[in-house]
Design a protein around this motif. Structure first.
Motif, mmCIF file in Angstrom:
data_model
loop_
_atom_site.group_PDB
_atom_site.id
_atom_site.type_symbol
_atom_site.label_atom_id
_atom_site.label_comp_id
_atom_site.label_asym_id
_atom_site.label_seq_id
_atom_site.Cartn_x
_atom_site.Cartn_y
_atom_site.Cartn_z
ATOM 1 N N ILE A 83 0.818 -1.180 0.043
ATOM 2 C CA ILE A 83 -0.138 -0.097 0.021
ATOM 3 C C ILE A 83 0.897 1.401 0.083
ATOM 4 O O ILE A 83 0.626 2.302 -0.623
ATOM 5 N N ASP A 84 1.936 1.217 0.845
ATOM 6 C CA ASP A 84 2.900 2.225 0.939
ATOM 7 C C ASP A 84 3.571 2.816 -0.481
ATOM 8 O O ASP A 84 3.566 3.825 -0.872
ATOM 9 N N LEU A 85 3.764 1.456 -1.333
ATOM 10 C CA LEU A 85 4.392 1.659 -2.679
ATOM 11 C C LEU A 85 3.289 2.306 -3.511
ATOM 12 O O LEU A 85 3.608 3.021 -4.576
ATOM 13 N N ARG A 86 2.213 1.984 -3.496
ATOM 14 C CA ARG A 86 1.078 2.336 -4.316
ATOM 15 C C ARG A 86 0.720 3.785 -3.929
ATOM 16 O O ARG A 86 0.452 4.728 -5.090
ATOM 17 N N HIS A 87 0.811 4.287 -2.854
ATOM 18 C CA HIS A 87 0.210 5.686 -2.389
ATOM 19 C C HIS A 87 1.321 6.888 -2.089
ATOM 20 O O HIS A 87 1.080 7.914 -2.374
ATOM 21 N N SER A 88 2.610 6.441 -1.432
ATOM 22 C CA SER A 88 3.463 7.312 -1.062
ATOM 23 C C SER A 88 3.890 8.555 -2.029
ATOM 24 O O SER A 88 3.921 9.709 -1.681
ATOM 25 N N ALA A 89 4.335 7.866 -3.237
ATOM 26 C CA ALA A 89 4.716 9.037 -4.290
ATOM 27 C C ALA A 89 3.697 9.844 -4.680
ATOM 28 O O ALA A 89 3.761 11.114 -4.858
ATOM 29 N N PHE A 90 2.267 9.305 -4.900
ATOM 30 C CA PHE A 90 1.133 9.998 -5.155
ATOM 31 C C PHE A 90 0.677 11.235 -4.185
ATOM 32 O O PHE A 90 0.621 12.327 -4.398
ATOM 33 N N ASN A 91 0.689 10.520 -2.986
ATOM 34 C CA ASN A 91 0.556 11.628 -1.941
ATOM 35 C C ASN A 91 1.447 12.846 -1.746
ATOM 36 O O ASN A 91 1.288 13.805 -1.504
ATOM 37 N N ALA A 92 2.837 12.319 -1.864
ATOM 38 C CA ALA A 92 3.744 13.390 -1.971
ATOM 39 C C ALA A 92 3.582 14.292 -2.795
ATOM 40 O O ALA A 92 3.851 15.880 -2.769
ATOM 41 N N MET A 93 3.088 14.100 -4.119
ATOM 42 C CA MET A 93 2.687 14.700 -5.281
ATOM 43 C C MET A 93 1.629 15.883 -4.870
ATOM 44 O O MET A 93 1.693 16.882 -5.257
ATOM 45 N N VAL A 94 0.531 15.127 -4.216
ATOM 46 C CA VAL A 94 -0.717 15.890 -3.930
ATOM 47 C C VAL A 94 -0.193 17.106 -2.842
ATOM 48 O O VAL A 94 -0.915 17.996 -2.860
ATOM 49 N N ASP A 95 0.534 16.739 -1.892
ATOM 50 C CA ASP A 95 0.824 17.614 -0.696
ATOM 51 C C ASP A 95 1.730 18.612 -1.437
ATOM 52 O O ASP A 95 1.610 19.790 -0.935
ATOM 53 N N ALA A 96 2.491 18.347 -2.259
ATOM 54 C CA ALA A 96 3.151 19.541 -3.123
ATOM 55 C C ALA A 96 2.313 20.311 -3.767
ATOM 56 O O ALA A 96 2.480 21.765 -3.935
ATOM 57 N N PHE A 97 1.243 20.001 -4.585
ATOM 58 C CA PHE A 97 0.178 20.766 -5.106
ATOM 59 C C PHE A 97 -0.399 21.692 -4.041
ATOM 60 O O PHE A 97 -0.860 22.652 -4.314
ATOM 61 N N LYS A 98 -0.650 21.137 -2.925
ATOM 62 C CA LYS A 98 -1.564 21.947 -1.762
ATOM 63 C C LYS A 98 -0.586 23.103 -1.333
ATOM 64 O O LYS A 98 -1.211 24.011 -0.777
ATOM 65 N N ARG A 99 0.678 23.011 -1.598
ATOM 66 C CA ARG A 99 1.631 24.360 -1.207
ATOM 67 C C ARG A 99 1.577 25.303 -2.155
ATOM 68 O O ARG A 99 2.187 26.336 -2.060
ATOM 69 N N VAL A 100 0.957 25.169 -3.467
ATOM 70 C CA VAL A 100 1.056 25.982 -4.596
ATOM 71 C C VAL A 100 -0.174 27.122 -4.149
ATOM 72 O O VAL A 100 -1.104 26.838 -4.063
ATOM 73 N N PRO A 101 0.537 28.514 -3.965
ATOM 74 C CA PRO A 101 -0.608 29.549 -3.336
ATOM 75 C C PRO A 101 -1.729 29.743 -4.258
ATOM 76 O O PRO A 101 -2.750 30.152 -3.559
ATOM 77 N N PHE A 102 -1.719 29.732 -5.496
ATOM 78 C CA PHE A 102 -2.915 30.124 -6.246
ATOM 79 C C PHE A 102 -3.817 28.967 -6.854
ATOM 80 O O PHE A 102 -4.568 29.244 -7.585
ATOM 81 N N LEU A 103 -3.950 27.817 -6.235
ATOM 82 C CA LEU A 103 -4.790 26.685 -6.380
ATOM 83 C C LEU A 103 -5.014 26.089 -5.073
ATOM 84 O O LEU A 103 -4.462 26.147 -4.172
ATOM 85 N N ALA A 104 -6.053 25.219 -5.131
ATOM 86 C CA ALA A 104 -6.770 24.588 -4.010
ATOM 87 C C ALA A 104 -6.878 23.089 -4.626
ATOM 88 O O ALA A 104 -7.503 22.988 -5.704
ATOM 89 N N VAL A 105 -6.462 21.869 -3.923
ATOM 90 C CA VAL A 105 -6.713 20.618 -4.267
ATOM 91 C C VAL A 105 -8.213 20.200 -4.101
ATOM 92 O O VAL A 105 -8.487 20.150 -2.523
ATOM 93 N N VAL A 106 -9.072 19.969 -4.711
ATOM 94 C CA VAL A 106 -10.469 19.670 -4.349
ATOM 95 C C VAL A 106 -10.585 18.053 -4.397
ATOM 96 O O VAL A 106 -11.281 17.733 -3.377
ATOM 97 N N ARG A 107 -9.824 17.642 -5.046
ATOM 98 C CA ARG A 107 -9.957 15.897 -5.197
ATOM 99 C C ARG A 107 -8.928 15.306 -5.544
ATOM 100 O O ARG A 107 -8.185 16.067 -6.640
ATOM 101 N N SER A 108 -8.305 14.367 -5.313
ATOM 102 C CA SER A 108 -7.214 13.539 -5.723
ATOM 103 C C SER A 108 -7.356 12.291 -5.617
ATOM 104 O O SER A 108 -7.859 11.489 -4.757
#
Length: 215
Positions: free
Chosen positions: A63-88
């Motif tokens: 499960i960690d192999l499946r989600h860790s890289a994706f979750n890290a990318m989502v967290d990085a998008f959440k730090r972008v100041p001009f957008l909000a992650v509605v769903r991933s």
């Protein structure tokens, strides 16, 4: 195309563990089954896993192999100041093997926690405040034949009121996909997706660094 992994197992008919379906024949290969890797040919494996705790450990690793890289990318998008992650929604290529074992797929989405249209596609739904800055960011992300993304503006329609998206509201559906040449197996697909996600994460972190925690 099917690829078979068949191994002959020696047995002792007078053993109290002798049975054609005894767990001794299978538990040692649970890590291979869970991760989708082939067993080593003609290797005598003395250590194998029997406890439920050990099986859960290997399942957690998968499960960690499946989600860790994706979750890290989502967290990085959440730090972008001009957008909000509605769903991933992560790609769920690991679910393919489970689909062929069911005659009725109606309950699989909830049971396996995946979307049918995201088996080989990862999706982000983003609420964008600065469209020009968003487009400039997308131009920096890797987008070629072997791994690519598509960004589409989303309009919301409701049953009775019709169009429910304002002119100044910008929702984008960003879908990440791979070329079929790299989706040869469950494991190769996941590795390719994780490498793609990691590369995107590195670019986002360079543009929008993680805030320092030092005083």
């Amino acid at each position: 195309m099917y690829r078979w992994d068949i191994k002959l197992v020696k047995y002792y008919a007078h053993s109290d563990h002798y049975d054609s379906d005894h767990y001794d024949y299978y538990t040692r290969y649970l890590p291979n089954f869970i991760s989708g890797t082939r067993r080593e040919a003609e290797v005598e494996v003395e250590e194998y896993w029997q406890s439920a705790q050990e099986v859960r450990f290997f399942e957690k690793e998968a499960i960690d192999l499946r989600h860790s890289a994706f979750n890290a990318m989502v967290d990085a998008f959440k730090r972008v100041p001009f957008l909000a992650v509605v769903r991933s929604i992560n790609a769920s290529c690991e679910s393919v093997v489970k689909l062929e074992r069911r005659f009725d797929w109606s309950d699989l989405a909830d049971e396996l926690d995946f979307q049918f249209d995201n088996v080989f596609t990862a999706t982000l739904i983003l609420d964008v405040e600065d469209v020009n800055a968003f487009f400039s960011l997308l131009e920096k992300l890797p987008n070629d034949v072997m791994r690519h993304f598509r960004a589409s503006r989303v309009y919301i329609f409701l049953p009775e009121t019709g169009l429910d998206t304002g002119e100044d509201e910008f929702l984008f559906d960003v879908r990440f996909t791979l070329h079929p040449a790299v989706t040869k197996s469950q494991r190769s697909t996941r590795i390719a997706f994780n490498e793609y996600f990691a590369e995107i994460t590195a670019i986002l972190e360079q543009q929008f660094p993680v805030p320092s925690t030092t005083p």
